[in-house]
Design a protein around this motif. Structure first.
Motif, PDB file in Angstrom:
ATOM      1  N   SER A  71       5.447  11.476  12.874  1.00 54.10           N
ATOM      2  CA  SER A  71       4.620  11.726  11.680  1.00 54.10           C
ATOM      3  C   SER A  71       5.459  12.215  10.493  1.00 54.10           C
ATOM      4  O   SER A  71       4.947  12.339   9.386  1.00 54.10           O
ATOM      5  CB  SER A  71       3.571  12.789  11.970  1.00 54.10           C
ATOM      6  N   ASP A  72       6.710  12.532  10.746  1.00 46.74           N
ATOM      7  CA  ASP A  72       7.595  12.977   9.660  1.00 46.74           C
ATOM      8  C   ASP A  72       7.909  11.775   8.771  1.00 46.74           C
ATOM      9  O   ASP A  72       8.528  10.801   9.210  1.00 46.74           O
ATOM     10  CB  ASP A  72       8.876  13.550  10.283  1.00 46.74           C
ATOM     11  N   LEU A  73       7.486  11.857   7.514  1.00 45.53           N
ATOM     12  CA  LEU A  73       7.647  10.705   6.619  1.00 45.53           C
ATOM     13  C   LEU A  73       9.117  10.360   6.395  1.00 45.53           C
ATOM     14  O   LEU A  73       9.454   9.239   6.029  1.00 45.53           O
ATOM     15  CB  LEU A  73       6.980  10.976   5.278  1.00 45.53           C
ATOM     16  N   GLY A  74       9.977  11.343   6.605  1.00 50.92           N
ATOM     17  CA  GLY A  74      11.412  11.108   6.444  1.00 50.92           C
ATOM     18  C   GLY A  74      11.972  10.205   7.527  1.00 50.92           C
ATOM     19  O   GLY A  74      13.141   9.807   7.474  1.00 50.92           O
ATOM     20  N   ASN A  75      11.148   9.871   8.518  1.00 53.17           N
ATOM     21  CA  ASN A  75      11.626   8.994   9.599  1.00 53.17           C
ATOM     22  C   ASN A  75      11.163   7.557   9.437  1.00 53.17           C
ATOM     23  O   ASN A  75      11.451   6.721  10.302  1.00 53.17           O
ATOM     24  CB  ASN A  75      11.160   9.534  10.961  1.00 53.17           C
ATOM     25  N   LEU A  76      10.447   7.256   8.351  1.00 47.90           N
ATOM     26  CA  LEU A  76       9.992   5.870   8.152  1.00 47.90           C
ATOM     27  C   LEU A  76      11.173   5.009   7.674  1.00 47.90           C
ATOM     28  O   LEU A  76      11.735   5.281   6.618  1.00 47.90           O
ATOM     29  CB  LEU A  76       8.878   5.827   7.095  1.00 47.90           C
ATOM     30  N   PRO A  77      11.542   3.987   8.418  1.00 45.48           N
ATOM     31  CA  PRO A  77      12.735   3.227   8.022  1.00 45.48           C
ATOM     32  C   PRO A  77      12.509   2.297   6.831  1.00 45.48           C
ATOM     33  O   PRO A  77      13.432   2.044   6.064  1.00 45.48           O
ATOM     34  CB  PRO A  77      13.093   2.412   9.276  1.00 45.48           C
ATOM     35  N   ASP A  78      11.279   1.825   6.652  1.00 47.52           N
ATOM     36  CA  ASP A  78      11.056   0.825   5.605  1.00 47.52           C
ATOM     37  C   ASP A  78      10.667   1.522   4.289  1.00 47.52           C
ATOM     38  O   ASP A  78       9.717   2.317   4.249  1.00 47.52           O
ATOM     39  CB  ASP A  78       9.941  -0.133   6.054  1.00 47.52           C
ATOM     40  N   TYR A  79      11.384   1.188   3.228  1.00 46.42           N
ATOM     41  CA  TYR A  79      11.189   1.869   1.943  1.00 46.42           C
ATOM     42  C   TYR A  79       9.778   1.661   1.381  1.00 46.42           C
ATOM     43  O   TYR A  79       9.114   2.617   0.978  1.00 46.42           O
ATOM     44  CB  TYR A  79      12.245   1.360   0.951  1.00 46.42           C
ATOM     45  N   ASP A  80       9.312   0.403   1.353  1.00 46.59           N
ATOM     46  CA  ASP A  80       7.994   0.129   0.769  1.00 46.59           C
ATOM     47  C   ASP A  80       6.882   0.809   1.563  1.00 46.59           C
ATOM     48  O   ASP A  80       5.915   1.324   1.002  1.00 46.59           O
ATOM     49  CB  ASP A  80       7.739  -1.381   0.699  1.00 46.59           C
ATOM     50  N   GLU A  81       7.077   0.805   2.874  1.00 45.17           N
ATOM     51  CA  GLU A  81       6.093   1.467   3.741  1.00 45.17           C
ATOM     52  C   GLU A  81       6.062   2.973   3.452  1.00 45.17           C
ATOM     53  O   GLU A  81       5.012   3.605   3.421  1.00 45.17           O
ATOM     54  CB  GLU A  81       6.508   1.227   5.200  1.00 45.17           C
ATOM     55  N   PHE A  82       7.251   3.519   3.217  1.00 44.62           N
ATOM     56  CA  PHE A  82       7.355   4.943   2.905  1.00 44.62           C
ATOM     57  C   PHE A  82       6.619   5.270   1.596  1.00 44.62           C
ATOM     58  O   PHE A  82       5.819   6.208   1.538  1.00 44.62           O
ATOM     59  CB  PHE A  82       8.830   5.341   2.790  1.00 44.62           C
ATOM     60  N   ILE A  83       6.857   4.476   0.558  1.00 43.68           N
ATOM     61  CA  ILE A  83       6.200   4.722  -0.743  1.00 43.68           C
ATOM     62  C   ILE A  83       4.680   4.645  -0.564  1.00 43.68           C
ATOM     63  O   ILE A  83       3.937   5.476  -1.088  1.00 43.68           O
ATOM     64  CB  ILE A  83       6.666   3.686  -1.808  1.00 43.68           C
ATOM     65  N   GLU A  84       4.223   3.664   0.200  1.00 47.57           N
ATOM     66  CA  GLU A  84       2.781   3.490   0.393  1.00 47.57           C
ATOM     67  C   GLU A  84       2.187   4.673   1.184  1.00 47.57           C
ATOM     68  O   GLU A  84       1.137   5.202   0.827  1.00 47.57           O
ATOM     69  CB  GLU A  84       2.506   2.147   1.095  1.00 47.57           C
ATOM     70  N   ALA A  85       2.896   5.084   2.236  1.00 56.11           N
ATOM     71  CA  ALA A  85       2.392   6.200   3.056  1.00 56.11           C
ATOM     72  C   ALA A  85       2.298   7.475   2.221  1.00 56.11           C
ATOM     73  O   ALA A  85       1.309   8.223   2.298  1.00 56.11           O
ATOM     74  CB  ALA A  85       3.306   6.415   4.256  1.00 56.11           C
ATOM     75  N   LEU A  86       3.322   7.707   1.416  1.00 53.46           N
ATOM     76  CA  LEU A  86       3.322   8.903   0.569  1.00 53.46           C
ATOM     77  C   LEU A  86       2.242   8.789  -0.505  1.00 53.46           C
ATOM     78  O   LEU A  86       1.520   9.753  -0.786  1.00 53.46           O
ATOM     79  CB  LEU A  86       4.713   9.020  -0.072  1.00 53.46           C
ATOM     80  N   GLY A  87       2.122   7.600  -1.089  1.00 55.45           N
ATOM     81  CA  GLY A  87       1.091   7.378  -2.103  1.00 55.45           C
ATOM     82  C   GLY A  87      -0.291   7.660  -1.548  1.00 55.45           C
ATOM     83  O   GLY A  87      -1.137   8.281  -2.206  1.00 55.45           O
ATOM     84  N   ALA A  88      -0.527   7.218  -0.306  1.00 56.91           N
ATOM     85  CA  ALA A  88      -1.845   7.429   0.305  1.00 56.91           C
ATOM     86  C   ALA A  88      -2.116   8.925   0.479  1.00 56.91           C
ATOM     87  O   ALA A  88      -3.257   9.384   0.318  1.00 56.91           O
ATOM     88  CB  ALA A  88      -1.909   6.697   1.648  1.00 56.91           C
TER      89      ALA A  88
END
Ligand SMILES: C[S@@+](CC[C@H](N)C(=O)[O-])C[C@H]1O[C@@H](n2cnc3c(N)ncnc32)[C@H](O)[C@@H]1O
Length: 303
Positions: free
Chosen positions: A201-218
């Motif tokens: 669940s740690d967002l710092g572990n998401l490997p894909d950049y676009d997925e990370f931006i979307e998860a944080l945006g949500a």
């Protein structure tokens, strides 16, 4: 505080007094905090043991700069990525009340110890996932009707007056960018944390950049629901250079994503003037020494 606005010609008739509805600052203090950059590198920050133990803290002085601008005394501040509680400590020191959500039980415990040491009974650390920030069940479980906590509104959600936070800068901590002298390698050699956690669940572990931006945006979309109308939010982020040699404009991409929900009000750039320079690209390529962060300022629209 009342500010005198002199609109010109016939002074007496055209002068009106406007009430400060945002903060408790004087006009002189207010104007200083509208400069688009600030240097913030306090001694306390560098000496604090938590700064050593947590891989990416910001100084309490940075929090104070914004909390004093965007709130009045006694108002409620939220940090959904609380780390070791710099936001909560800064809020307490300026007479504000606060709640922090932090995924790592270890950092949450460090925070609680620190808050206890300074007698901050008005600051609450919750171990949890920021993804749950708009979940009624989360707040009922964590706060319920506990005394001294923000009360829950009709939707079962608290309403904060201000949000200040710094999310993980994507997977930046997972990648060493420099040679043997890089902070990453020095921390590893000293047995200190180089990443927040291995939790999925740690967002710092998401490997894909676009997925990370979307998860944080949500997550910020959800934060909208726990802020009162017209409340401000400050998100501290940095652009990130990947080891392969390209810069991902994280601050700018996140600004665009968050602006789908919030109204973007501008940025202030936090400059770090006492960080050691690394000789990363010499003598063949340009590699920036990133010693600044973007403090992105958003505002909730009227409901
Ligand atoms: C940049 S740090 C915040 C540091 C904090 N501003 C301070 O000065 O101590 C980001 C924090 O977010 C936490 N985190 C990562 N994913 C999270 C999630 N899904 N929910 C809550 N916290 C999370 C990490 O454990 C880390 O402590």
């Amino acid at each position: 505080m009342a500010v005198q606005i002199d609109k010109g010609t016939s002074a007496r008739s055209r002068t009106r007094v406007r009430k400060n509805t945002l903060n408790d600052l004087s006009g002189r203090q207010w104007i200083k905090r509208t400069k688009s950059w600030l240097v913030c590198d306090s001694r306390r920050y560098h000496r604090n043991r938590d700064t050593e133990l947590h891989p990416a803290r910001y100084p309490e002085e940075l929090v104070i700069e914004f909390v004093e601008f965007f709130t009045k005394a006694d108002q409620w501040v939220l940090d959904p990525f609380a780390g070791t509680a710099a936001t909560l400590v800064g809020a307490h020191e300026t007479g504000r009340r606060s709640v922090g959500i932090e995924l790592s039980a270890n950092y949450a415990e460090m925070s609680r110890l620190r808050l206890r040491e300074i007698g901050a009974a008005d600051a609450h650390v919750l171990v949890g996932d920021a993804r749950e920030v708009a979940s009624e069940r989360f707040w009922a479980r964590e706060l319920g009707t506990r005394a001294g906590c923000p009360s829950l509104g009709p939707e079962g959600l608290p309403q904060f007056d201000f949000l200040m936070t710094s999310p993980p800068y994507w997977n930046m901590l997972r990648k060493s960018r420099g040679g043997v002298e890089s902070t990453h390698k020095q921390r590893a050699a000293g047995g200190l944390d180089t990443v927040y956690s291995d939790d999925h669940s740690d967002l710092g572990n998401l490997p894909d950049y676009d997925e990370f931006i979307e998860a944080l945006g949500a997550i910020f979309d959800n934060c909208y629901r726990v802020l009162r109308d017209r409340a401000y939010m400050v998100v501290v982020v940095q652009n990130v250079r990947v080891p392969e040699g390209e810069v991902r404009p994280l601050a700018w991409d996140l600004q665009r994503r968050i602006s789908r929900t919030f109204s973007f009000q501008g940025e202030r750039i936090w400059c770090q003037d006492s960080k050691k320079l690394g000789i990363w690209g010499y003598p063949t390529v340009f590699v920036p020494n990133y010693h600044h962060h973007y403090c992105l300022i958003f505002r909730k629209r009227q409901g």
